[in-house]
Design a protein around this motif. Structure first.
Motif, PDB file in Angstrom:
ATOM      1  N   ASN A 206       6.268  -5.029   6.951  1.00  0.00           N
ATOM      2  CA  ASN A 206       5.173  -4.199   6.472  1.00  0.00           C
ATOM      3  C   ASN A 206       4.394  -4.951   5.398  1.00  0.00           C
ATOM      4  O   ASN A 206       4.966  -5.730   4.631  1.00  0.00           O
ATOM      5  N   THR A 207       3.100  -4.702   5.362  1.00  0.00           N
ATOM      6  CA  THR A 207       2.219  -5.272   4.341  1.00  0.00           C
ATOM      7  C   THR A 207       1.883  -4.193   3.331  1.00  0.00           C
ATOM      8  O   THR A 207       1.458  -3.098   3.706  1.00  0.00           O
ATOM      9  N   GLN A 208       2.076  -4.484   2.066  1.00  0.00           N
ATOM     10  CA  GLN A 208       1.652  -3.568   1.012  1.00  0.00           C
ATOM     11  C   GLN A 208       0.861  -4.355  -0.027  1.00  0.00           C
ATOM     12  O   GLN A 208       1.308  -5.422  -0.467  1.00  0.00           O
ATOM     13  N   ILE A 209      -0.313  -3.848  -0.366  1.00  0.00           N
ATOM     14  CA  ILE A 209      -1.194  -4.507  -1.332  1.00  0.00           C
ATOM     15  C   ILE A 209      -1.296  -3.597  -2.550  1.00  0.00           C
ATOM     16  O   ILE A 209      -1.693  -2.435  -2.421  1.00  0.00           O
ATOM     17  N   VAL A 210      -0.910  -4.115  -3.716  1.00  0.00           N
ATOM     18  CA  VAL A 210      -0.799  -3.263  -4.901  1.00  0.00           C
ATOM     19  C   VAL A 210      -1.468  -3.913  -6.106  1.00  0.00           C
ATOM     20  O   VAL A 210      -1.765  -5.110  -6.117  1.00  0.00           O
ATOM     21  N   HIS A 211      -1.657  -3.085  -7.132  1.00  0.00           N
ATOM     22  CA  HIS A 211      -2.284  -3.548  -8.363  1.00  0.00           C
ATOM     23  C   HIS A 211      -1.772  -2.667  -9.499  1.00  0.00           C
ATOM     24  O   HIS A 211      -1.323  -1.538  -9.280  1.00  0.00           O
ATOM     25  N   GLY A 212      -1.876  -3.190 -10.726  1.00  0.00           N
ATOM     26  CA  GLY A 212      -1.450  -2.403 -11.881  1.00  0.00           C
ATOM     27  C   GLY A 212       0.054  -2.186 -11.891  1.00  0.00           C
ATOM     28  O   GLY A 212       0.832  -2.985 -11.371  1.00  0.00           O
ATOM     29  N   SER A 213       0.471  -1.073 -12.478  1.00  0.00           N
ATOM     30  CA  SER A 213       1.901  -0.767 -12.627  1.00  0.00           C
ATOM     31  C   SER A 213       2.397   0.066 -11.452  1.00  0.00           C
ATOM     32  O   SER A 213       3.000   1.137 -11.631  1.00  0.00           O
ATOM     33  N   TYR A 214       2.148  -0.425 -10.239  1.00  0.00           N
ATOM     34  CA  TYR A 214       2.502   0.345  -9.049  1.00  0.00           C
ATOM     35  C   TYR A 214       3.997   0.633  -8.972  1.00  0.00           C
ATOM     36  O   TYR A 214       4.410   1.772  -8.711  1.00  0.00           O
ATOM     37  N   PHE A 215       4.828  -0.364  -9.177  1.00  0.00           N
ATOM     38  CA  PHE A 215       6.268  -0.171  -9.021  1.00  0.00           C
ATOM     39  C   PHE A 215       6.808   0.824 -10.052  1.00  0.00           C
ATOM     40  O   PHE A 215       7.647   1.664  -9.736  1.00  0.00           O
TER      41      PHE A 215
END
Length: 212
Positions: free
Chosen positions: A77-86
Motif C-alpha cells: 500500500n502507498t500512503q502519503i503523509v505530512h505533519g504529525s500524522y503518526f
C-alpha cells in the motif's frame, strides 16, 4: 487509536495552485495554523486515510535484498503523509524516526515502512533502517518502522505499507486533515473550516467524519 480523531478533506484547484511548491506552501501553512489552534493536540495530513474508501498500492523492490525463490511479487500500500500524522493517528513508531521538515530535500528522499513489510520482506536480523526501497516515485532510504494499520477492511489479510513524505509527492492536490483533539467533533470541524477559510476562502472542506 481512532478515539478523539476527526478526518476531513480539502482539494486545491489546479488553476490557482499550479506548482508543487504552491501546494506544499498551502499545506505547510494549514498544518501550522491548525497546530496553533487551542485544543487541537496533534495534526497530520494523509492522502488515503484508513477506511476512507481511498487507497493506492504498487509493486516495490528493496536494493540489495533480492526476491527469494518462490516469493510472491512484492507489493505494498502507498500512503502519503505530512505533519504529525503518526502521532495524530496513534500509530506507534517501533524503530528509527518519523518524517521531519528537513526531509524535503528532493535529492535525498526517505520512506517509512510498517511492521508488516519489515516482517514479510526482511530476513530475521536484517535491519530495514538504512536500506533503499524503490516504490512509488523512485528510490528512497528507509528511516523508520511503524505499526501496521489496516487500510480498507478489518478482515483483510494484512498488507505491507510504505509511507512517503508529501513534499516529494506534491503533484497530489488533495489531502485529508487528521486531527486529534478532546474537543467535540463539531467544534473540531469548525476549527478546520475556519483555518482553511483564512488561507483560501474559496476552498470547501468536505468528508468531515470521526475516524472511529
Amino acid at each position: 487509536r481512532p478515539e478523539q480523531v476527526m478526518v476531513t478533506r480539502v482539494s486545491l484547484p489546479g488553476s490557482r495552485y499550479q506548482s508543487p511548491a504552491a501546494r506544499v506552501a498551502f499545506f505547510d501553512a494549514l498544518l501550522q495554523r491548525l497546530r496553533d489552534t487551542p485544543g487541537l493536540q496533534s495534526v497530520g495530513l494523509a492522502a488515503y486515510p484508513p477506511f476512507s474508501g481511498d487507497s493506492d498500492s504498487s509493486p516495490f523492490d528493496i536494493v540489495g535484498v533480492p526476491q527469494r525463490p518462490g516469493e510472491v511479487a512484492r507489493h505494498a500500500n502507498t500512503q502519503i503523509v505530512h505533519g504529525s500524522y503518526f502521532r495524530a493517528m496513534g500509530i506507534p513508531l517501533l524503530r528509527g524516526r518519523t518524517f521531519e521538515p528537513t526531509d524535503n530535500n528532493p535529492e535525498a528522499p526517505v520512506a517509512i515502512v510498517d511492521e508488516q513489510l519489515a516482517k514479510q520482506y526482511f530476513a530475521a536480523g536484517d535491519d530495514p533502517i538504512g536500506k533503499t526501497i524503490r516504490h512509488g516515485a523512485g528510490p528512497a532510504r528507509i528511516i523508520g518502522i511503524v505499526g501496521h494499520v489496516q487500510q480498507n477492511e478489518l478482515g483483510d489479510p494484512p498488507k505491507a505499507t510504505v509511507y512517503h513524505y508529501y513534499p516529494h509527492y506534491a503533484w497530489l492536490s488533495f489531502m485529508s486533515m487528521v486531527i486529534r483533539s478532546p474537543l467535540p467533533p463539531e467544534v473540531i470541524a469548525q476549527h478546520a473550516r475556519a483555518v482553511v477559510r483564512q488561507l483560501d476562502s474559496a476552498l470547501p472542506v468536505y468528508d468531515v467524519k470521526p475516524m472511529k
